[in-house]
Design a protein around this motif. Sequence first.
Motif, PDB file in Angstrom:
ATOM      1  N   TYR A 299       0.834  -1.199   0.000  1.00 34.04           N
ATOM      2  CA  TYR A 299       0.000   0.000   0.000  1.00 34.04           C
ATOM      3  C   TYR A 299       0.877   1.261   0.000  1.00 34.04           C
ATOM      4  O   TYR A 299       1.744   1.438   0.841  1.00 34.04           O
ATOM      5  CB  TYR A 299      -0.899  -0.010   1.244  1.00 34.04           C
ATOM      6  N   GLY A 300       0.648   2.122  -0.971  1.00 33.95           N
ATOM      7  CA  GLY A 300       1.383   3.375  -1.056  1.00 33.95           C
ATOM      8  C   GLY A 300       2.793   3.247  -1.579  1.00 33.95           C
ATOM      9  O   GLY A 300       3.495   4.264  -1.711  1.00 33.95           O
ATOM     10  N   LYS A 301       3.226   2.027  -1.880  1.00 31.75           N
ATOM     11  CA  LYS A 301       4.581   1.802  -2.376  1.00 31.75           C
ATOM     12  C   LYS A 301       4.576   1.194  -3.777  1.00 31.75           C
ATOM     13  O   LYS A 301       5.346   1.589  -4.630  1.00 31.75           O
ATOM     14  CB  LYS A 301       5.339   0.883  -1.420  1.00 31.75           C
ATOM     15  N   GLU A 302       3.704   0.205  -3.987  1.00 31.10           N
ATOM     16  CA  GLU A 302       3.608  -0.444  -5.297  1.00 31.10           C
ATOM     17  C   GLU A 302       2.271  -0.156  -5.977  1.00 31.10           C
ATOM     18  O   GLU A 302       2.115  -0.401  -7.162  1.00 31.10           O
ATOM     19  CB  GLU A 302       3.823  -1.950  -5.145  1.00 31.10           C
ATOM     20  N   TYR A 303       1.302   0.307  -5.231  1.00 30.12           N
ATOM     21  CA  TYR A 303       0.064   0.831  -5.811  1.00 30.12           C
ATOM     22  C   TYR A 303      -0.340   2.039  -4.980  1.00 30.12           C
ATOM     23  O   TYR A 303       0.061   2.183  -3.822  1.00 30.12           O
ATOM     24  CB  TYR A 303      -1.042  -0.223  -5.878  1.00 30.12           C
ATOM     25  N   PHE A 304      -1.151   2.931  -5.592  1.00 29.48           N
ATOM     26  CA  PHE A 304      -1.309   4.265  -5.040  1.00 29.48           C
ATOM     27  C   PHE A 304      -2.793   4.664  -4.985  1.00 29.48           C
ATOM     28  O   PHE A 304      -3.300   5.341  -5.878  1.00 29.48           O
ATOM     29  CB  PHE A 304      -0.502   5.258  -5.875  1.00 29.48           C
ATOM     30  N   PRO A 305      -3.487   4.229  -3.932  1.00 26.53           N
ATOM     31  CA  PRO A 305      -4.917   4.507  -3.841  1.00 26.53           C
ATOM     32  C   PRO A 305      -5.209   5.982  -3.619  1.00 26.53           C
ATOM     33  O   PRO A 305      -4.397   6.716  -3.046  1.00 26.53           O
ATOM     34  CB  PRO A 305      -5.359   3.683  -2.620  1.00 26.53           C
ATOM     35  N   ILE A 306      -6.388   6.405  -4.062  1.00 27.36           N
ATOM     36  CA  ILE A 306      -6.920   7.720  -3.737  1.00 27.36           C
ATOM     37  C   ILE A 306      -8.278   7.520  -3.080  1.00 27.36           C
ATOM     38  O   ILE A 306      -8.861   6.434  -3.143  1.00 27.36           O
ATOM     39  CB  ILE A 306      -7.027   8.620  -4.984  1.00 27.36           C
TER      40      ILE A 306
ATOM     41  N   HIS B 156     -11.705  10.027  -6.463  1.00 23.09           N
ATOM     42  CA  HIS B 156     -12.099   9.278  -7.660  1.00 23.09           C
ATOM     43  C   HIS B 156     -13.226   9.993  -8.393  1.00 23.09           C
ATOM     44  O   HIS B 156     -13.159  10.209  -9.615  1.00 23.09           O
ATOM     45  CB  HIS B 156     -12.598   7.887  -7.264  1.00 23.09           C
ATOM     46  N   LEU B 157     -14.272  10.348  -7.665  1.00 19.34           N
ATOM     47  CA  LEU B 157     -15.446  10.960  -8.293  1.00 19.34           C
ATOM     48  C   LEU B 157     -15.101  12.317  -8.898  1.00 19.34           C
ATOM     49  O   LEU B 157     -15.533  12.633 -10.018  1.00 19.34           O
ATOM     50  CB  LEU B 157     -16.562  11.102  -7.256  1.00 19.34           C
ATOM     51  N   GLU B 158     -14.328  13.116  -8.180  1.00 21.89           N
ATOM     52  CA  GLU B 158     -13.950  14.428  -8.693  1.00 21.89           C
ATOM     53  C   GLU B 158     -13.084  14.304  -9.939  1.00 21.89           C
ATOM     54  O   GLU B 158     -13.247  15.066 -10.898  1.00 21.89           O
ATOM     55  CB  GLU B 158     -13.215  15.213  -7.609  1.00 21.89           C
ATOM     56  N   LEU B 159     -12.192  13.340  -9.952  1.00 26.12           N
ATOM     57  CA  LEU B 159     -11.332  13.150 -11.114  1.00 26.12           C
ATOM     58  C   LEU B 159     -12.135  12.724 -12.334  1.00 26.12           C
ATOM     59  O   LEU B 159     -11.872  13.186 -13.453  1.00 26.12           O
ATOM     60  CB  LEU B 159     -10.256  12.122 -10.795  1.00 26.12           C
ATOM     61  N   LEU B 160     -13.114  11.859 -12.148  1.00 27.12           N
ATOM     62  CA  LEU B 160     -13.990  11.481 -13.258  1.00 27.12           C
ATOM     63  C   LEU B 160     -14.684  12.704 -13.849  1.00 27.12           C
ATOM     64  O   LEU B 160     -14.744  12.877 -15.070  1.00 27.12           O
ATOM     65  CB  LEU B 160     -15.026  10.457 -12.795  1.00 27.12           C
ATOM     66  N   ARG B 161     -15.174  13.577 -12.979  1.00 25.48           N
ATOM     67  CA  ARG B 161     -15.842  14.797 -13.465  1.00 25.48           C
ATOM     68  C   ARG B 161     -14.855  15.703 -14.191  1.00 25.48           C
ATOM     69  O   ARG B 161     -15.161  16.266 -15.240  1.00 25.48           O
ATOM     70  CB  ARG B 161     -16.489  15.534 -12.288  1.00 25.48           C
ATOM     71  N   GLN B 162     -13.665  15.857 -13.634  1.00 25.12           N
ATOM     72  CA  GLN B 162     -12.658  16.714 -14.257  1.00 25.12           C
ATOM     73  C   GLN B 162     -12.243  16.198 -15.631  1.00 25.12           C
ATOM     74  O   GLN B 162     -11.869  16.990 -16.502  1.00 25.12           O
ATOM     75  CB  GLN B 162     -11.431  16.821 -13.352  1.00 25.12           C
ATOM     76  N   CYS B 163     -12.320  14.887 -15.825  1.00 25.59           N
ATOM     77  CA  CYS B 163     -11.925  14.292 -17.102  1.00 25.59           C
ATOM     78  C   CYS B 163     -13.051  14.308 -18.130  1.00 25.59           C
ATOM     79  O   CYS B 163     -12.884  13.791 -19.239  1.00 25.59           O
ATOM     80  CB  CYS B 163     -11.417  12.868 -16.876  1.00 25.59           C
ATOM     81  N   GLY B 164     -14.198  14.888 -17.764  1.00 26.83           N
ATOM     82  CA  GLY B 164     -15.263  15.110 -18.728  1.00 26.83           C
ATOM     83  C   GLY B 164     -16.542  14.339 -18.502  1.00 26.83           C
ATOM     84  O   GLY B 164     -17.553  14.623 -19.162  1.00 26.83           O
ATOM     85  N   PHE B 165     -16.547  13.350 -17.621  1.00 35.30           N
ATOM     86  CA  PHE B 165     -17.739  12.530 -17.442  1.00 35.30           C
ATOM     87  C   PHE B 165     -18.886  13.374 -16.871  1.00 35.30           C
ATOM     88  O   PHE B 165     -18.715  14.108 -15.898  1.00 35.30           O
ATOM     89  CB  PHE B 165     -17.445  11.346 -16.526  1.00 35.30           C
ATOM     90  N   GLN B 166     -20.041  13.258 -17.522  1.00 31.88           N
ATOM     91  CA  GLN B 166     -21.202  14.037 -17.103  1.00 31.88           C
ATOM     92  C   GLN B 166     -21.779  13.535 -15.790  1.00 31.88           C
ATOM     93  O   GLN B 166     -22.349  14.303 -15.013  1.00 31.88           O
ATOM     94  CB  GLN B 166     -22.279  14.002 -18.195  1.00 31.88           C
ATOM     95  N   GLN B 167     -21.659  12.234 -15.555  1.00 31.82           N
ATOM     96  CA  GLN B 167     -22.141  11.633 -14.315  1.00 31.82           C
ATOM     97  C   GLN B 167     -21.026  10.779 -13.725  1.00 31.82           C
ATOM     98  O   GLN B 167     -20.344  10.052 -14.454  1.00 31.82           O
ATOM     99  CB  GLN B 167     -23.377  10.752 -14.569  1.00 31.82           C
TER     100      GLN B 167
END
Length: 222
Positions: A182-189, A194-205
Amino acid sequence: MNDNVSAFCAAKYDEEIRKTLPYYKDFYKQVVDIVKIQFNSPLAWLDIGCGTGKMAEAALETLDIDRFVFCDSAEKMIEIAKKRFAGDRTRFILSSFLDFDETAPFDVITAIMVFHYFNKEDRRKALEKCYKNLCPNGIFVTFENFAPYSEAGKHLFLNRWRSYQLSQGKSAASCDEHIGRYGKEYFPITIAEHLELLRQCGFQQAEVLWVSNMQAGLLGIK
């Protein structure tokens, strides 16, 4: 020596991942349920980080699919998937998704336990590419390890996850090694990130469709 970015070699991946992720089989059922409701016509589907083909196994058995594209950066994973699912409706691409250059759009794009291996910048690039490669009203579904909102939550949830793995017969040393990634070989958010990034990348919902232990399923609709 491992042959992909996950914790397990391709030949043992399906066996080991079930001992590692609670409700792993249900991830794929959740995706199929959503797709059934969203679409009633033949589908073009891209599965990113396809692994041995678990998403295809669930989708091809139950849905009307014209074109299913498998994409993975690990040669051994693609080899296994191809042996299982080679046919007129399927295509196999050995590539990091960041280098993926398919031009025909997709109705569905899935990424099951994939993007947490990307750093922040590459995760954004990957999500932007997913949005670009979807048809209008197409859907992106991902399942990811997520980060708790506090150190206390992280400590609690990681120990709960370790207990699950122990209950599945994994050794204490194996559990500690996996939790230590955790935090060394994979990098969770966090789920909110997650939801904010989806919106920032253009997803309407952008929606949460599943949460269990330290895994979340998320949905983006173009």
